[in-house]
Design an enzyme around this catalytic site. Structure first.
Site, PDB file in Angstrom:
ATOM      1  CG  HIS A 244       2.367  -0.004   4.345  1.00 54.18           C
ATOM      2  ND1 HIS A 244       2.165  -0.932   5.345  1.00 54.18           N
ATOM      3  CD2 HIS A 244       1.195   0.694   4.223  1.00 54.18           C
ATOM      4  CE1 HIS A 244       0.934  -0.797   5.822  1.00 54.18           C
ATOM      5  NE2 HIS A 244       0.326   0.182   5.162  1.00 54.18           N
TER       6      HIS A 244
ATOM      7  CG  ASP B 268      -2.048  -0.954   1.144  1.00 53.74           C
ATOM      8  OD1 ASP B 268      -2.073  -1.736   0.173  1.00 53.74           O
ATOM      9  OD2 ASP B 268      -2.913  -0.934   2.037  1.00 53.74           O
TER      10      ASP B 268
END
Length: 742
Positions: free
Chosen positions: A265, A113
């Site tokens: 991430h 993400d």
């Protein structure tokens, strides 16, 4: 002594006169309805301003990415179907009823993400290539626009791109229209980077299906109606907390043979632990027989549909129009980023220089004042030599009487006053003659401009010390004696007096009062110490006649004849000093239009004078000293800085809207505080009351921007090669010296 009132008078014989200038007709005042700005220049300024505003809007639009957070607090979940809360992490709400799908056993889908990130995304991509693994990147649209090449590379490597909104907001806090705007803008960015669209969505701040509440479910249903599949999480590595590599691996590792969508991430902070964890997690799971799939591949395995069919909706080709729109938006964003980054560097340099200059100016001004008040310090023996006072007057009927009466009240023992009526049409000469003041000559000449009038006065002057003041200026009784006091030093060729604003009632004039006090008591003290005074003000200045003769008298080459003359004197080796106790009270413009005309002429004339004397920068001796200290200082702080200064304010507004408003506000207040300290010092040195300083903060929002706009227009005018016309200001006779100082 008798009054002499003549219509013409020959030059005084026996004294060498400066070179006479050919008369040039001064244009009459423009009608009030005439334009101040020429349309082409106004158009250019407006266009440049609009372009810059657009650049900032694009840059702010791209960079306004939400900060990391926790999303909204968990709420009731009674409207969320049990099959969804207890189901898998892939939810298809494009049809009713909605269905969820779990990742098959022994299968993991790595997801990342918040990217792309120019530092960490390439390292993660390299790790995936190293182990022949594909993943799904849920990208933030604003970051895709800034680094489209990273998204293109990820897609070319066989990874798939999902949507993580455009600016990372909590979708439950947005209206349906705003949600779709977030998604469509991200689709456009992805289309520009990869030529494809995506139907995979991971809402920011989401987690597992079991954490869905009613608000989350409303979002899932809403985006489902628009064709999006919501992808949640089975295993959250919590790498954004940077808990350590081992902890990240434990958090990401599925239990037993469970399948899982793993959340990591590739942006949003230091992701070095994520990269290290991947290099251990991937081979560890591969050794346990796990297969790595993209989300689409995992969904196909769960639904029994072919991967190719699933990709038709999750990774479909974008239209040519959307591809080029996205590409153009990305290009605009990168250009805007580059422009703003360059400006920030330049403004940082300028800001540092401004702070250093302001601090140095305050230190030098304080030392200058202490030196002037040191016991035993003086210019030399008192100067009581006779003085010739020249008053050029063009349509000065409102103030000429006060000016001449103040000169008649002078405490200096011997002065002659020469009023040069420069073709006035309002009865100025008649008013001056009607006063019948002793030692005052009124000479009428055809209109030829201020420089010509002053030169004519010099031809008539009988004394070696010459004081010049405008026809709207009033002297105190002691001003002339104080103004000529520095001439006890034979090296002094000119003296700058202290011009004060007499009419301070209206806000525009009050701002000028603050500006005059700061400018004269900080700037001129510094110029005095550095021996590079650029201007002896026409409203209050004194000259040695021999110095004027040496440089050829007044020149009409520029609209700032006082600045031009002062620069010539400095280059000729004459010392130009500042005498703060010699005060002249002048009437400042009280309307924005009148102020614009005055400052436009001053600014343009100063630039003309700087260009005329530009060779001083490379010369030696006194001229070189003035050029490298005075001219370069003027160029940097009177021309370059005002061009960039409005950008500072615009960037401050940009920071308040798009970035951290607290940091931006603190920086702006700090700069204002430093300016306020300088203003307090200037007012103290000039023995002025501090009351008017309440207008200083407001001055930053209005008056300062007006001055910068005038500078910018002057630069545009100069670059266009246009010769500016003289603008005669409207006067009201408001120049009166306080009786307590007479």
């Amino acid at each position: 002594m008798s009054t002499v009132a003549t219509t013409d008078s020959p030059p005084h014989h026996g004294a060498k006169s400066p070179k006479s200038k050919s008369p040039k007709t001064r244009p009459t005042q423009r009608p009030p309805s005439s334009r101040i700005l020429l349309r082409p220049r106004l158009f250019l300024i407006v266009v440049v301003t609009l372009v810059f505003v657009v650049v900032l809007l694009v840059q702010g639009y791209v960079n306004a990415v939400g900060k990391a957070g926790t999303g909204h607090p968990a709420g009731a979940y009674d409207r969320v179907p049990d099959a969804i809360r207890n189901g898998g992490s892939m939810i298809d709400a494009t049809h009713s009823p909605a269905r969820s799908y779990a990742v098959p056993a022994k299968t993991v889908a790595l997801t990342f993400d918040d990217g792309p990130d120019p530092q960490w995304t390439p390292q993660i991509l390299a790790t995936l290539r190293k182990y022949h693994v594909h993943a799904t990147f849920f990208a933030v649209g604003a970051r895709v626009l800034k680094d489209p090449g990273l998204v293109q590379q990820a897609h070319a490597d066989g990874n798939e791109i999902g949507i993580h909104t455009f600016s990372h907001p909590d979708l439950t806090q947005l209206s349906p229209a705003d949600r779709q705007d977030q998604l469509s803008r991200t689709q456009l960015a992805i289309a520009g980077a990869t030529g494809t669209t995506s139907a995979l969505l991971r809402p920011p701040y989401s987690s597992s299906a079991s954490a869905l509440d009613n608000d989350d479910w409303s979002v899932v249903q809403d985006v489902g109606r628009h064709g999006y599949l919501t992808v949640l999480t089975d295993r959250d590595s919590l790498d954004w907390e940077r808990p350590g590599v081992s902890k990240i691996i434990r958090n990401a590792t599925p239990d037993n043979t469970d399948g899982a969508i793993i959340l990591m991430h590739d942006a949003g902070g230091d992701r070095s632990e994520t990269v290290q964890a991947l290099n251990k997690l991937i081979p560890a799971l591969q050794s346990r027989g796990y297969a790595f799939r993209t989300v689409t591949e995992a969904l196909a395995a769960a639904t029994g549909v072919s991967v190719a069919d699933e990709k038709k909706r999750t990774d479909a080709p974008a239209s040519a129009v959307d591809h080029w729109r996205g590409w153009g938006l990305s290009l605009a964003a990168r250009i805007a980023d580059g422009i703003v980054a360059t400006l920030l560097v330049l403004l940082g340099i300028v800001g540092v220089l401004v702070v250093i200059r302001l601090v140095l100016m305050m230190i030098i001004a304080w030392r200058h004042a202490r030196k002037r008040h040191r016991p035993g310090w003086n210019w030399g023996p008192p100067t009581t030599d006779p003085v010739s006072v020249i008053v050029p007057a063009y349509n000065e009927k409102e103030g000429i009487a006060q000016t001449l009466q103040s000169l008649a009240a002078s405490a200096h023992p011997e002065i002659e006053v020469i009023v040069i009526d420069d073709g006035s049409t309002d009865g100025t000469a008649q008013i001056a003659r009607a006063l019948a003041l002793p030692d005052v000559r009124v000479v009428s000449i055809p209109n030829g401009g201020k420089a010509n009038a002053l030169n004519h006065g010099l031809e008539l002057a009988r004394h070696d010390l010459v004081v010049m003041l405008d026809g709207d200026t009033v002297f105190e009784a002691a001003t002339i004696g104080r103004l000529i006091r520095p001439f006890a030093d034979p090296k002094v060729g000119a003296v700058a007096g202290n011009v004060k604003v007499a009419n301070r009632a209206r806000m525009v004039a009050r701002w000028q009062h603050v500006e005059y006090v700061i400018g004269f008591n900080i700037d001129r003290r510094m110029y005095d110490v550095l021996q590079c005074m650029p201007t002896v003000p026409g409203a209050c200045g004194a000259f040695r006649r021999s110095a004027l003769v040496e440089v050829g008298g007044m020149s009409d080459d520029t609209l700032a004849e006082d600045t031009d003359l002062t620069m010539a004197l400095c280059r000729a080796g004459w010392q130009v000093v500042y005498e703060e106790t010699a005060r002249g009270w002048t009437e400042a413009p009280t309307s924005v239009g009148q102020l614009w005309r005055q400052r436009y002429r001053w600014s343009y004339g100063t630039m003309q004078a700087m260009w005329k004397h530009r060779r001083a920068i490379v010369e030696r001796g006194a001229s070189g000293r003035f050029g490298r200290l005075g001219l370069l200082g003027l160029a940097l702080f009177q021309v370059v800085l005002p061009v960039f200064a409005p950008l500072i304010d615009i960037l401050a507004v940009d920071g308040l809207v798009f970035f951290n408003p607290v940091t931006t506000a603190v920086g702006w207040v700090a700069m204002l505080a430093l300016q306020f300290v300088g203003a307090i010092l200037a007012f103290r040195l000039d023995r002025e009351k501090f009351g008017p300083l309440w207008a200083l903060p407001l001055q930053q929002f209005v008056y300062r921007q007006l001055m910068y706009a005038i500078i910018i227009q002057s630069i545009v005018t100069a670059l266009a090669g246009t010769r500016l016309r003289w603008h005669k200001l409207r006067r009201f006779g408001a120049a009166v010296a306080p009786s307590s100082t007479r």
